[in-house]
Design a protein around this motif. Structure first.
Motif, PDB file in Angstrom:
ATOM      1  N   TRP A 154       0.860  -1.196   0.000  1.00  0.00           N
ATOM      2  CA  TRP A 154       0.000   0.000   0.000  1.00  0.00           C
ATOM      3  C   TRP A 154       0.895   1.244   0.000  1.00  0.00           C
ATOM      4  CZ3 TRP A 154      -4.757  -1.486  -1.011  1.00  0.00           C
ATOM      5  CH2 TRP A 154      -5.172  -2.755  -0.601  1.00  0.00           C
ATOM      6  N   MET A 160      -3.838  -0.441   4.176  1.00  0.00           N
ATOM      7  CA  MET A 160      -4.474   0.525   3.291  1.00  0.00           C
ATOM      8  C   MET A 160      -4.849   1.784   4.066  1.00  0.00           C
ATOM      9  SD  MET A 160      -7.857   0.141   1.035  1.00  0.00           S
ATOM     10  CE  MET A 160      -8.817   1.229   2.048  1.00  0.00           C
ATOM     11  N   ASP A 164      -4.160   5.622  -0.304  1.00  0.00           N
ATOM     12  CA  ASP A 164      -4.520   4.710  -1.400  1.00  0.00           C
ATOM     13  C   ASP A 164      -5.816   5.171  -2.067  1.00  0.00           C
ATOM     14  OD1 ASP A 164      -2.569   2.279  -1.145  1.00  0.00           O
ATOM     15  OD2 ASP A 164      -3.139   2.823   0.892  1.00  0.00           O
ATOM     16  N   TRP A 190      -1.828  -3.488  -7.744  1.00  0.00           N
ATOM     17  CA  TRP A 190      -2.471  -2.646  -6.715  1.00  0.00           C
ATOM     18  C   TRP A 190      -3.889  -2.248  -7.171  1.00  0.00           C
ATOM     19  CZ3 TRP A 190      -4.219   2.423  -7.046  1.00  0.00           C
ATOM     20  CH2 TRP A 190      -4.537   3.053  -5.833  1.00  0.00           C
ATOM     21  N   ILE A 194      -7.338  -3.127  -5.144  1.00  0.00           N
ATOM     22  CA  ILE A 194      -8.371  -2.210  -4.616  1.00  0.00           C
ATOM     23  C   ILE A 194      -9.736  -2.524  -5.234  1.00  0.00           C
ATOM     24  CG2 ILE A 194      -6.749  -0.356  -3.986  1.00  0.00           C
ATOM     25  CD1 ILE A 194      -7.873   1.260  -6.393  1.00  0.00           C
TER      26      ILE A 194
END
Ligand SMILES: N[C@@H](CCC(=O)N[C@@H](CS)C(=O)NCC(=O)O)C(=O)O
Length: 216
Positions: A154, A160, A164, A190, A194
């Protein structure tokens, strides 16, 4: 009660995601961009003089009365404070500095470069050439992000954070229109990470049209 004034396909998707992560109750007021100019409708100016999204209204602000706030980064920090530091900076100093840096980099550096490309690419005749000239200004940020995300999961560290959330929109937009995916596996991983988060998916379902991520 929190109200988010939300424009389709826009930065305000991040605020919906953040509210879902924090599990704070909120309502959404929906606004649609003009399909030709991409501008927000004039109604948004009735909520705030800038007429841009996101706008957050909180009927129970820290002063005891209602609060109206703009700027995604400021709204994220407001929500961190409101939820006693959740999604805020990590405890270690290096992590906290990275948190602050990326919280600002999203709107302060990456978005302006992407916006410059979008604007010049719309100029008749010379637009495509001008966009090529702007691309290196974007690449320098994307390459730095790749280097950072190659070393940790992160932006701030092992967990997180709101950093982010802030970086999500510029990186989603960069994947769609600035070649982010070419040779940047850590950043693509990444983005996939997410997008798989339940809170991200809930925000996507609630926010309506959003061109930069797919419902799962
Ligand atoms: N730096 C501001 C930018 C706000 C902004 O430009 N929002 C866009 C949405 S992506 C907007 O409302 N555009 C429509 C318009 O300017 O008419 C933020 O992060 O909130």
């Amino acid at each position: 009660m929190i109200i988010v004034h939300h424009l389709n396909n826009s930065r305000s998707q991040r605020i919906l995601w953040m509210l879902e992560e924090l599990q704070l109750p909120y309502d959404i007021r929906f606004y649609q961009r003009n399909p030709e100019t991409l501008q927000a409708p004039p109604e948004l100016k009735r909520v705030h003089p800038l007429g841009k999204s996101p706008i957050l209204e909180d009927r129970d602000g820290p002063t005891g009365g209602p609060v109206t706030l703009v700027e995604t980064g400021a709204i994220c920090e407001y929500l961190v404070d409101k939820s006693d530091g959740r999604l805020g900076p990590p405890r270690d100093l290096q992590g906290a500095l990275r948190y602050r840096q990326f919280l600002h980099a999203a709107e302060g550096s990456v978005m302006p470069a992407l916006f410059a490309k979008l604007v010049v690419s719309r100029v008749p005749l010379l637009g495509k050439l001008a966009a090529k000239k702007v691309q290196p200004m974007i690449d320098v940020h994307l390459d730095y992000v790749e280097q950072e995300l190659a070393g940790r999961p992160w932006f701030a560290g092992d967990a997180m954070t709101a950093a982010d959330i802030m970086m999500s929109f510029p990186l989603e937009a960069a994947r769609a229109r600035a070649g982010l995916a070419e040779g940047r596996p850590a950043t693509v991983a990444w983005l996939d990470r997410i997008h798989a988060l339940p809170a991200y998916q809930r925000a996507l379902a609630k926010g309506g049209t959003y061109a930069y991520a797919k419902p799962r």
